[in-house]
Design a protein around this motif. Structure first.
Motif, PDB file in Angstrom:
ATOM      1  N   THR A   1       0.812  -1.210   0.000  1.00 53.32           N
ATOM      2  CA  THR A   1       0.000   0.000   0.000  1.00 53.32           C
ATOM      3  C   THR A   1       0.845   1.258   0.000  1.00 53.32           C
ATOM      4  OG1 THR A   1      -0.071  -0.017   2.413  1.00 53.32           O
ATOM      5  CG2 THR A   1      -1.849  -1.168   1.264  1.00 53.32           C
ATOM      6  N   GLY A   2       2.142   1.107   0.088  1.00 48.57           N
ATOM      7  CA  GLY A   2       3.019   2.278   0.091  1.00 48.57           C
ATOM      8  C   GLY A   2       3.368   2.760   1.477  1.00 48.57           C
ATOM      9  N   ALA A   3       2.830   2.142   2.541  1.00 46.45           N
ATOM     10  CA  ALA A   3       3.113   2.584   3.909  1.00 46.45           C
ATOM     11  C   ALA A   3       4.447   2.041   4.363  1.00 46.45           C
ATOM     12  CB  ALA A   3       2.014   2.084   4.851  1.00 46.45           C
ATOM     13  N   PRO A   4       5.281   2.854   5.055  1.00 47.20           N
ATOM     14  CA  PRO A   4       6.589   2.377   5.496  1.00 47.20           C
ATOM     15  C   PRO A   4       6.451   1.241   6.494  1.00 47.20           C
ATOM     16  CG  PRO A   4       6.434   4.777   5.619  1.00 47.20           C
ATOM     17  CD  PRO A   4       5.057   4.258   5.364  1.00 47.20           C
ATOM     18  N   GLN A   5       7.358   0.279   6.405  1.00 48.21           N
ATOM     19  CA  GLN A   5       7.397  -0.822   7.356  1.00 48.21           C
ATOM     20  C   GLN A   5       8.462  -0.537   8.402  1.00 48.21           C
ATOM     21  OE1 GLN A   5       8.227  -4.150   4.829  1.00 48.21           O
ATOM     22  NE2 GLN A   5       6.057  -4.641   4.571  1.00 48.21           N
ATOM     23  N   ARG A   6       8.091  -0.682   9.670  1.00 52.02           N
ATOM     24  CA  ARG A   6       9.031  -0.440  10.757  1.00 52.02           C
ATOM     25  C   ARG A   6       9.970  -1.632  10.888  1.00 52.02           C
ATOM     26  NH1 ARG A   6       6.732   1.830  16.188  1.00 52.02           N
ATOM     27  NH2 ARG A   6       8.976   2.014  16.414  1.00 52.02           N
ATOM     28  N   ARG A   7      11.214  -1.341  11.123  1.00 51.64           N
ATOM     29  CA  ARG A   7      12.215  -2.394  11.292  1.00 51.64           C
ATOM     30  C   ARG A   7      12.847  -2.244  12.660  1.00 51.64           C
ATOM     31  NH1 ARG A   7      16.627  -2.584   6.917  1.00 51.64           N
ATOM     32  NH2 ARG A   7      16.807  -0.442   7.562  1.00 51.64           N
ATOM     33  N   SER A   8      13.026  -3.360  13.329  1.00 51.44           N
ATOM     34  CA  SER A   8      13.759  -3.310  14.593  1.00 51.44           C
ATOM     35  C   SER A   8      15.245  -3.252  14.281  1.00 51.44           C
ATOM     36  CB  SER A   8      13.426  -4.549  15.429  1.00 51.44           C
ATOM     37  OG  SER A   8      13.760  -5.716  14.714  1.00 51.44           O
ATOM     38  N   LYS A   9      16.009  -2.671  15.189  1.00 48.64           N
ATOM     39  CA  LYS A   9      17.427  -2.499  14.927  1.00 48.64           C
ATOM     40  C   LYS A   9      18.177  -3.818  14.790  1.00 48.64           C
ATOM     41  CE  LYS A   9      18.329   2.124  16.609  1.00 48.64           C
ATOM     42  NZ  LYS A   9      18.311   2.650  15.257  1.00 48.64           N
ATOM     43  N   PRO A  10      17.900  -4.797  15.649  1.00 44.75           N
ATOM     44  CA  PRO A  10      18.654  -6.022  15.493  1.00 44.75           C
ATOM     45  C   PRO A  10      18.357  -6.678  14.151  1.00 44.75           C
ATOM     46  CG  PRO A  10      17.590  -5.932  17.638  1.00 44.75           C
ATOM     47  CD  PRO A  10      17.049  -4.805  16.829  1.00 44.75           C
ATOM     48  N   SER A  11      19.325  -7.012  13.380  1.00 47.36           N
ATOM     49  CA  SER A  11      19.147  -7.677  12.100  1.00 47.36           C
ATOM     50  C   SER A  11      20.414  -8.466  11.789  1.00 47.36           C
ATOM     51  CB  SER A  11      18.850  -6.667  10.986  1.00 47.36           C
ATOM     52  OG  SER A  11      19.921  -5.760  10.860  1.00 47.36           O
ATOM     53  N   GLN A  12      20.241  -9.487  10.955  1.00 47.92           N
ATOM     54  CA  GLN A  12      21.392 -10.294  10.570  1.00 47.92           C
ATOM     55  C   GLN A  12      22.322  -9.458   9.702  1.00 47.92           C
ATOM     56  OE1 GLN A  12      21.450 -13.132  11.961  1.00 47.92           O
ATOM     57  NE2 GLN A  12      23.114 -14.273  11.037  1.00 47.92           N
ATOM     58  N   GLU A  13      23.590  -9.463  10.011  1.00 46.43           N
ATOM     59  CA  GLU A  13      24.566  -8.648   9.300  1.00 46.43           C
ATOM     60  C   GLU A  13      25.619  -9.544   8.655  1.00 46.43           C
ATOM     61  OE1 GLU A  13      24.855  -5.373   8.827  1.00 46.43           O
ATOM     62  OE2 GLU A  13      23.071  -4.791   9.936  1.00 46.43           O
ATOM     63  N   VAL A  14      26.203  -9.050   7.582  1.00 49.99           N
ATOM     64  CA  VAL A  14      27.257  -9.785   6.887  1.00 49.99           C
ATOM     65  C   VAL A  14      28.421  -8.846   6.631  1.00 49.99           C
ATOM     66  CG1 VAL A  14      27.897 -11.022   4.795  1.00 49.99           C
ATOM     67  CG2 VAL A  14      25.651 -11.380   5.795  1.00 49.99           C
ATOM     68  N   ILE A  15      29.619  -9.261   7.029  1.00 57.09           N
ATOM     69  CA  ILE A  15      30.848  -8.524   6.739  1.00 57.09           C
ATOM     70  C   ILE A  15      31.495  -9.190   5.530  1.00 57.09           C
ATOM     71  CG2 ILE A  15      33.109  -7.827   7.619  1.00 57.09           C
ATOM     72  CD1 ILE A  15      31.963  -7.975  10.427  1.00 57.09           C
ATOM     73  N   ALA A  16      31.778  -8.409   4.505  1.00 60.41           N
ATOM     74  CA  ALA A  16      32.282  -8.967   3.251  1.00 60.41           C
ATOM     75  C   ALA A  16      33.664  -8.417   2.931  1.00 60.41           C
ATOM     76  CB  ALA A  16      31.310  -8.648   2.108  1.00 60.41           C
ATOM     77  N   GLY A  17      34.465  -9.214   2.235  1.00 54.56           N
ATOM     78  CA  GLY A  17      35.796  -8.777   1.822  1.00 54.56           C
ATOM     79  C   GLY A  17      36.880  -9.374   2.706  1.00 54.56           C
ATOM     80  N   ARG A  18      38.023  -9.666   2.113  1.00 57.18           N
ATOM     81  CA  ARG A  18      39.084 -10.367   2.836  1.00 57.18           C
ATOM     82  C   ARG A  18      39.667  -9.554   3.985  1.00 57.18           C
ATOM     83  NH1 ARG A  18      42.162 -13.992  -1.835  1.00 57.18           N
ATOM     84  NH2 ARG A  18      40.231 -14.634  -2.879  1.00 57.18           N
ATOM     85  N   ASN A  19      39.953  -8.272   3.749  1.00 62.14           N
ATOM     86  CA  ASN A  19      40.503  -7.441   4.821  1.00 62.14           C
ATOM     87  C   ASN A  19      39.501  -7.261   5.951  1.00 62.14           C
ATOM     88  OD1 ASN A  19      43.020  -7.028   3.597  1.00 62.14           O
ATOM     89  ND2 ASN A  19      42.295  -5.274   2.434  1.00 62.14           N
ATOM     90  N   SER A  20      38.236  -6.963   5.592  1.00 63.56           N
ATOM     91  CA  SER A  20      37.208  -6.711   6.602  1.00 63.56           C
ATOM     92  C   SER A  20      36.925  -7.945   7.439  1.00 63.56           C
ATOM     93  CB  SER A  20      35.924  -6.222   5.925  1.00 63.56           C
ATOM     94  OG  SER A  20      36.140  -5.017   5.241  1.00 63.56           O
ATOM     95  N   VAL A  21      36.830  -9.101   6.782  1.00 66.88           N
ATOM     96  CA  VAL A  21      36.550 -10.335   7.514  1.00 66.88           C
ATOM     97  C   VAL A  21      37.698 -10.672   8.460  1.00 66.88           C
ATOM     98  CG1 VAL A  21      36.317 -12.835   7.248  1.00 66.88           C
ATOM     99  CG2 VAL A  21      34.969 -11.297   5.816  1.00 66.88           C
ATOM    100  N   LEU A  22      38.935 -10.552   7.982  1.00 70.42           N
ATOM    101  CA  LEU A  22      40.087 -10.874   8.830  1.00 70.42           C
ATOM    102  C   LEU A  22      40.159  -9.931  10.028  1.00 70.42           C
ATOM    103  CD1 LEU A  22      42.628 -12.424   9.456  1.00 70.42           C
ATOM    104  CD2 LEU A  22      43.879 -10.956   7.846  1.00 70.42           C
ATOM    105  N   GLU A  23      39.940  -8.636   9.799  1.00 73.81           N
ATOM    106  CA  GLU A  23      39.980  -7.676  10.906  1.00 73.81           C
ATOM    107  C   GLU A  23      38.888  -7.978  11.916  1.00 73.81           C
ATOM    108  OE1 GLU A  23      39.739  -2.819  11.604  1.00 73.81           O
ATOM    109  OE2 GLU A  23      39.876  -3.648   9.580  1.00 73.81           O
ATOM    110  N   ALA A  24      37.688  -8.331  11.431  1.00 65.83           N
ATOM    111  CA  ALA A  24      36.591  -8.648  12.337  1.00 65.83           C
ATOM    112  C   ALA A  24      36.905  -9.881  13.180  1.00 65.83           C
ATOM    113  CB  ALA A  24      35.310  -8.864  11.533  1.00 65.83           C
ATOM    114  N   LEU A  25      37.481 -10.900  12.558  1.00 67.95           N
ATOM    115  CA  LEU A  25      37.832 -12.100  13.312  1.00 67.95           C
ATOM    116  C   LEU A  25      38.944 -11.825  14.316  1.00 67.95           C
ATOM    117  CD1 LEU A  25      37.707 -14.710  10.405  1.00 67.95           C
ATOM    118  CD2 LEU A  25      36.186 -14.637  12.394  1.00 67.95           C
ATOM    119  N   ARG A  26      39.908 -11.001  13.931  1.00 70.64           N
ATOM    120  CA  ARG A  26      40.999 -10.671  14.848  1.00 70.64           C
ATOM    121  C   ARG A  26      40.501  -9.944  16.093  1.00 70.64           C
ATOM    122  NH1 ARG A  26      45.550  -8.266  10.623  1.00 70.64           N
ATOM    123  NH2 ARG A  26      46.583 -10.245  10.097  1.00 70.64           N
ATOM    124  N   THR A  27      39.488  -9.079  15.924  1.00 74.27           N
ATOM    125  CA  THR A  27      38.982  -8.291  17.050  1.00 74.27           C
ATOM    126  C   THR A  27      37.919  -9.027  17.849  1.00 74.27           C
ATOM    127  OG1 THR A  27      37.412  -7.204  15.552  1.00 74.27           O
ATOM    128  CG2 THR A  27      39.480  -6.076  15.976  1.00 74.27           C
TER     129      THR A  27
END
Length: 318
Positions: free
Chosen positions: A61-87
């Protein structure tokens, strides 16, 4: 024969799938009635306007849908993934493309994931494209679970030692700013961060990454109404100071550093919202050279947290 009143009308052959019928049976008349007006483009599932509205987070109908903040996230890319795992960012699975051209980053990512007993999934590149919204993933992606937010009331009486110090965000939409502020709160002895439920960023994968692991130690609380949350802190004995380039007090002249504090950081563009500004006990500005108009929200928060920590060290008993 001509004129024979017993002659029957056209008859569909018996071998027809629909069976034998006599005459049209009103089928032509019903066909002329039509199917009604054509639906709007956004109401037709096969139309690109419908798909665009769905992608934009809107209902049919065109009405905005509210989203809760928690959501599944994905970190992509070799540098980003490695840094995320290191931390030590919490993760649910490491997705690696089949026949990936492995390098040192990929090998280290696989080793860290194996040491953490993290599931390692061989995933088709087309599926990685879908998971990462067609971003440059380089054949590897890290899946991050929804962030578990604290309750803002838990920060009123923190268990951590020292004078309570909390940072609240007002209209900050860049997750990297949130991550940098969480990191600064951890560095300068703060006890937590508050983010509003609406019109503000949440603890996304980008925020986790920028916090460099500090988000695992510093709670981030979600406030349904930021103004009401700040009023609760004031009733509990906190002083609320807001950061704004047009502040009434310059940061070096702040006299409230030794008190329980909530530091409110506004957005770079709009600053503090009207209701939040009216709730503050003081509005503080960071003195700068005239050649610079404003500071990044994360940097402004870091400078303020450093000054508060410095003044507290000077006034604390030896």
């Amino acid at each position: 024969m001509p004129g024979n009143s017993a002659r029957r009308g056209a008859v569909r052959k018996g071998g027809s799938k629909k069976g034998a019928t006599v005459g049209s049976g009103g089928q032509r008349r019903r066909g002329l009635e039509g199917k009604g007006p054509t639906p709007k483009a956004v109401d037709r599932p096969n139309h690109k306007a419908y798909k665009a509205a769905q992608k934009a987070g809107r209902s049919k109908t065109g009405a905005p849908q509210r989203r809760s903040k928690p959501s599944q996230e994905v970190i992509a890319g070799r540098n980003s993934v490695l840094e995320a795992l290191r931390t030590g960012i919490p993760a649910t699975a490491l997705h690696v493309a089949g026949r990936i051209d492995s390098d040192d980053r990929v090998r280290e990512s696989l080793k860290i994931a194996a040491d953490r007993a993290l599931p390692i999934m061989e995933t088709q590149r087309t599926e990685l494209d879908r998971m990462t919204d067609d971003s440059v993933h380089q054949g590897i992606a890290l899946q991050v679970p929804p962030y578990q937010y604290a309750d803002a009331r838990d920060l009123i009486d923190p268990e951590a030692p020292g004078i309570p110090l909390v940072v609240a965000l007002d209209g900050i939409t860049d997750p990297r700013n949130l991550g940098a502020i969480v990191r600064s709160v951890a560095a300068f002895g703060g006890h937590g961060v508050i983010v509003p439920e609406r019109r503000s960023t949440g603890m996304t994968a980008a925020a986790w990454k920028t916090s460099a692991g500090a988000a695992a130690r510093i709670p981030v609380a979600l406030a349904t109404n930021l103004t009401r949350a700040l009023q609760d802190f004031r009733k509990a004995g906190f002083f609320v100071i807001g950061l704004d380039m047009d502040g009434d007090v310059e940061l070096p002249d702040l006299q409230l550093a030794s008190e329980p504090l909530v530091i409110v950081v506004g957005s770079e563009g709009k600053g503090l919202s009207r209701l939040v500004r009216e709730t503050c006990d003081q509005v503080v500005s960071v003195p700068m050279s005239s050649a610079v108009e404003s500071l990044n929200a994360g940097i402004a928060a870091s400078v303020t947290l450093y000054e508060v920590a410095r003044q507290r060290r000077q006034t604390s008993p030896r």
